[in-house]
Design a protein around this motif. Structure first.
Motif, PDB file in Angstrom:
ATOM      1  N   VAL A  41       0.808  -1.115  -0.016  1.00 56.96           N
ATOM      2  CA  VAL A  41       0.068  -0.259   0.038  1.00 56.96           C
ATOM      3  C   VAL A  41       0.916   1.251   0.180  1.00 56.96           C
ATOM      4  N   VAL A  42       1.892   1.253   0.732  1.00 59.99           N
ATOM      5  CA  VAL A  42       2.979   2.413   1.005  1.00 59.99           C
ATOM      6  C   VAL A  42       3.537   2.515  -0.297  1.00 59.99           C
ATOM      7  N   ILE A  43       3.967   1.389  -0.968  1.00 57.17           N
ATOM      8  CA  ILE A  43       4.735   1.680  -2.329  1.00 57.17           C
ATOM      9  C   ILE A  43       3.856   2.063  -3.398  1.00 57.17           C
ATOM     10  N   GLY A  44       2.604   1.351  -3.400  1.00 58.13           N
ATOM     11  CA  GLY A  44       1.558   1.851  -4.275  1.00 58.13           C
ATOM     12  C   GLY A  44       0.977   3.256  -4.549  1.00 58.13           C
ATOM     13  N   THR A  45       1.021   3.775  -3.081  1.00 58.30           N
ATOM     14  CA  THR A  45       0.664   5.282  -3.147  1.00 58.30           C
ATOM     15  C   THR A  45       1.894   6.200  -3.565  1.00 58.30           C
ATOM     16  N   ALA A  46       3.227   5.822  -3.140  1.00 58.46           N
ATOM     17  CA  ALA A  46       4.044   6.426  -3.629  1.00 58.46           C
ATOM     18  C   ALA A  46       4.293   6.357  -5.249  1.00 58.46           C
ATOM     19  N   PHE A  47       4.062   5.283  -5.921  1.00 56.14           N
ATOM     20  CA  PHE A  47       3.916   5.052  -7.165  1.00 56.14           C
ATOM     21  C   PHE A  47       3.092   5.943  -7.880  1.00 56.14           C
ATOM     22  N   GLY A  48       1.715   5.786  -7.124  1.00 56.02           N
ATOM     23  CA  GLY A  48       0.616   6.595  -7.661  1.00 56.02           C
ATOM     24  C   GLY A  48       0.909   8.266  -7.811  1.00 56.02           C
ATOM     25  N   LYS A  49       1.505   8.646  -6.661  1.00 59.80           N
ATOM     26  CA  LYS A  49       2.164  10.156  -6.671  1.00 59.80           C
ATOM     27  C   LYS A  49       2.995  10.318  -8.001  1.00 59.80           C
ATOM     28  N   ILE A  50       3.957   9.447  -8.049  1.00 58.06           N
ATOM     29  CA  ILE A  50       4.682   9.876  -9.211  1.00 58.06           C
ATOM     30  C   ILE A  50       4.263   9.937 -10.453  1.00 58.06           C
ATOM     31  N   VAL A  51       3.277   8.776 -10.917  1.00 60.52           N
ATOM     32  CA  VAL A  51       2.646   8.892 -12.178  1.00 60.52           C
ATOM     33  C   VAL A  51       1.811   9.854 -12.325  1.00 60.52           C
ATOM     34  N   THR A  52       1.234  10.243 -11.123  1.00 59.66           N
ATOM     35  CA  THR A  52       0.263  11.528 -11.179  1.00 59.66           C
ATOM     36  C   THR A  52       1.058  12.735 -11.577  1.00 59.66           C
ATOM     37  N   SER A  53       2.037  12.545 -10.944  1.00 62.97           N
ATOM     38  CA  SER A  53       3.061  13.902 -11.204  1.00 62.97           C
ATOM     39  C   SER A  53       3.396  13.756 -12.643  1.00 62.97           C
ATOM     40  N   LEU A  54       3.818  12.677 -13.251  1.00 57.90           N
ATOM     41  CA  LEU A  54       4.162  12.669 -14.422  1.00 57.90           C
ATOM     42  C   LEU A  54       3.084  12.996 -15.723  1.00 57.90           C
ATOM     43  N   VAL A  55       1.697  12.590 -15.136  1.00 60.58           N
ATOM     44  CA  VAL A  55       0.785  13.099 -15.704  1.00 60.58           C
ATOM     45  C   VAL A  55       0.436  14.430 -15.893  1.00 60.58           C
TER      46      VAL A  55
END
Length: 127
Positions: free
Chosen positions: A21-35
């Motif tokens: 969950v923690v890694i997924g949240t961080a990954f989501g933030k990275i991809v959201t920033s990318l988008v």
């Protein structure tokens, strides 16, 4: 009750899930920033300064920001596709590890050899 909770909380699956969950949240933030910061501005430049997130519809004085909703859908699709690619990559590596070494030929003793021959002869007679 405290002991039961400790057993539950310290099981490997619960810890693995928490880490995921923690890694997924961080990954989501990275991809959201990318988008939001790279992909959508580039799309906007290509389409002449156009931004999906700015789409609004005013109805009786209320602004409906359907562009922000569309942006969230685009974010979700890119995140889902990125996770799909990562999982696919991991499964390819796992398959390479799971491939068993060449199986050694099975050595049959005399009894097994005779039984195999009898089975083969009986199956030929049935045909």
């Amino acid at each position: 009750m405290w002991e039961d909770f400790k057993k539950f909380a310290l099981k490997g699956n619960v810890l693995d899930l928490a880490i995921a969950v923690v890694i997924g949240t961080a990954f989501g933030k990275i991809v959201t920033s990318l988008v939001e910061d790279i992909i959508m501005p580039a799309v906007g430049i290509l389409l002449g300064g156009f931004s999906v997130a700015d789409w609004t519809y005013t109805f009786n004085g209320a602004d409906l920001r359907y562009g922000a909703f569309a942006q969230s859908i685009i974010d979700f699709l890119i995140i889902a596709f990125s996770i799909f690619l990562v999982i696919r990559l991991f499964t390819k590596f796992k398959r390479k590890d799971d491939v068993p070494a060449e199986a050694e030929p099975e050595v049959l003793d005399k009894k097994e050899e005779l039984l195999t021959e009898i089975r083969d002869l009986l199956s030929k007679e049935k045909l």
